[in-house]
Design a protein around this motif. Structure first.
Motif, mmCIF file in Angstrom:
data_model
loop_
_atom_site.group_PDB
_atom_site.id
_atom_site.type_symbol
_atom_site.label_atom_id
_atom_site.label_comp_id
_atom_site.label_asym_id
_atom_site.label_seq_id
_atom_site.Cartn_x
_atom_site.Cartn_y
_atom_site.Cartn_z
ATOM 1 N N ASP A 89 -7.775 -6.287 -4.044
ATOM 2 C CA ASP A 89 -8.484 -7.540 -3.769
ATOM 3 C C ASP A 89 -9.206 -7.528 -2.432
ATOM 4 O O ASP A 89 -10.178 -8.273 -2.252
ATOM 5 N N PRO A 144 -1.549 -18.985 -4.146
ATOM 6 C CA PRO A 144 -1.579 -18.642 -2.718
ATOM 7 C C PRO A 144 -0.246 -18.962 -2.047
ATOM 8 O O PRO A 144 0.466 -19.884 -2.466
ATOM 9 N N TRP A 185 -9.038 -15.965 -1.356
ATOM 10 C CA TRP A 185 -9.215 -15.321 -2.650
ATOM 11 C C TRP A 185 -9.365 -16.312 -3.798
ATOM 12 O O TRP A 185 -9.885 -15.953 -4.861
ATOM 13 N N THR A 235 -2.170 -11.725 -1.761
ATOM 14 C CA THR A 235 -3.277 -11.809 -2.702
ATOM 15 C C THR A 235 -2.749 -11.428 -4.082
ATOM 16 O O THR A 235 -1.667 -10.848 -4.208
ATOM 17 N N ASP A 289 -3.365 -11.925 4.775
ATOM 18 C CA ASP A 289 -2.752 -12.374 3.524
ATOM 19 C C ASP A 289 -2.173 -11.182 2.776
ATOM 20 O O ASP A 289 -2.902 -10.369 2.203
ATOM 21 N N GLN A 348 -7.396 -13.589 -10.550
ATOM 22 C CA GLN A 348 -6.405 -14.520 -10.000
ATOM 23 C C GLN A 348 -5.247 -14.752 -10.957
ATOM 24 O O GLN A 348 -4.096 -14.943 -10.522
#
Length: 420
Positions: free
Chosen positions: A364, A314, A300, A244, A241, A309
């Motif tokens: 992250d 996402p 996450w 993040t 990913d 966040q």
């Protein structure tokens, strides 16, 4: 005639001034980057980043022209900063040796009673995206020397091979073999290292190797001596990913830009550099049913607090390259991506220190690993540097010194003093 020369001289001066102004504007344009107001010493960081970006641009240009490998010029430039030879400095002895065929810089505390008692030991892996860097670089050299002095310890800084000469899993295998060799009774006694007080540590890609080695050695019942702790500085721990919140927030923040991190992963995993856009779009996270188990370990939305966040969302591609995982199997290999380890594996690892940096694409990765370790009931200490940038701890030393570097180094040393 004299009037003509005067006119010519005047025109030349105006042209020189105009060129100087244009050059200054171009240089300012290249150097200036909009940075968060909270970041430490922004103009110094912009100037340093401009130098690094320039080196990278020349390096990639040389590769595109078929003159060199992608990072050859960057590695040449970094080599100019290396410290040559062994030396004795008051309080620290520095020597070069090999363990299991791997070059190593050894920094030994030489306090008055050093020979009469056992000392702490720290196995250290430097950063640089598995492609750049060296234990001999001035920043790492000074860092490890200071660690040995302040901790009254023996620091073993590992000179593992870099891409493209070595690709995954070769660097991992070297890191594992050298760790096993250092933890033998012969080496520990030679350097008067206490077998009950040995740590494995590293920064960035080096922290990736440190975490992966800590996992493997914790599970290996044939190894009598284990690492007491692991200390991971802004680690890179996964490549599934690239969206993040920290990647989205800090994608253009020096010194580790988002496309460069993707490029480092491809170098490490022996992938085509043309796949950088695919990774950045998360198109390698496909098909979902195959990587569902792995994705759950980098979820996450579950592993990060709401304050981190923020409003980021996402990125799940509707379609991608289903053959990419066959081309890059290392994406799902826990030896390359320690964040993908099972909970059962994590339960076996030693207590951890994890440092994260607010203005860092890798923030992250470290936060998620800390939370996964806590879920596995592993003691974790997490330090966060709110005004730092990626790699800032190394910039407590050398020509570019940052206040965030001094503070992060002090936190790191304090934890090792208390826990090793």
């Amino acid at each position: 005639m004299s009037q003509v020369k005067s006119i010519q001289n005047s025109a030349m001066k105006r042209s020189t001034v105009a060129l100087a102004v244009l050059f200054s504007i171009a240089a300012a344009y290249y150097i200036y980057l909009p940075l968060p107001s909270a970041i430490s010493e922004p103009w110094k960081l912009m100037f340093m980043d401009a130098i690094l970006r320039g080196v990278m641009h020349v390096s990639f240009l040389g590769h595109s022209l078929g003159l060199s490998q992608p990072f050859d010029f960057a590695r040449l430039a970094a080599s100019w900063d290396e410290v040559r030879g062994s030396e004795f400095i008051p309080g620290v002895r520095v020597t070069e040796t090999t363990f299991a065929g791997v070059e190593t810089q050894v920094f030994e505390s030489t306090t008055v009673d050093a020979k009469s008692r056992l000392k702490r030991g720290i196995v250290y892996f430097h950063g640089g995206g598995w492609t750049l860097g060296s234990a001999k670089m001035q920043t790492y050299y000074l860092q490890c020397r200071s660690m040995a002095e302040q901790l009254d310890a023996v620091v073993l800084s590992i000179e593992y091979r870099l891409a493209p000469e070595a690709r995954f899993p070769e660097q991992y295998n070297e890191a594992l073999q050298v760790s096993k060799h250092i933890l033998t009774a012969d080496v520990l006694s030679r350097y008067s290292i206490d077998p009950k007080r040995v740590a494995v540590s590293g920064d960035s890609a080096g922290a990736n190797l440190a975490a992966a080695v800590a996992q493997e050695m914790a599970l290996d019942r044939t190894i009598p001596v284990k690492y007491k702790v692991q200390a991971l500085l802004y680690p890179t721990l996964q490549a599934l990913d690239f969206n993040t919140p920290s990647y989205q927030q800090n994608g253009n923040i020096p010194i580790l830009h988002r496309p460069l991190m993707a490029r480092f992963w491809l170098e490490y995993l022996n992938g085509d550099p043309k796949l950088v856009p695919v990774l950045l779009a998360n198109n390698h996270s496909f098909p979902r049913q195959i990587i569902a188990a792995a994705r759950s370990k980098v979820d996450w939305t579950r592993l990060l607090p709401a304050s981190v966040q923020k409003t980021y969302q996402p990125v799940f591609p509707l379609q991608g390259d289903p053959e990419l995982l066959e081309k890059l199997p290392g994406l799902l290999d826990v030896r390359a991506a320690p964040l993908l380890a099972t909970t059962q594996t994590l339960r076996a690892v030693p207590p951890a220190y994890i440092m994260t940096i607010e203005h860092d694409v890798l923030r992250d990765d470290g936060l998620m690993y800390a939370n996964r370790l806590r879920e596995a009931r592993v003691p974790v200490t997490h330090d966060h540097i709110p005004d730092g940038f990626h790699g800032c701890l190394s910039f407590a030393f050398g020509p570019f010194r940052f206040s965030s570097g001094f503070r992060s180094f002090r936190k790191y040393i304090h934890w090792l003093k208390e826990n090793l």
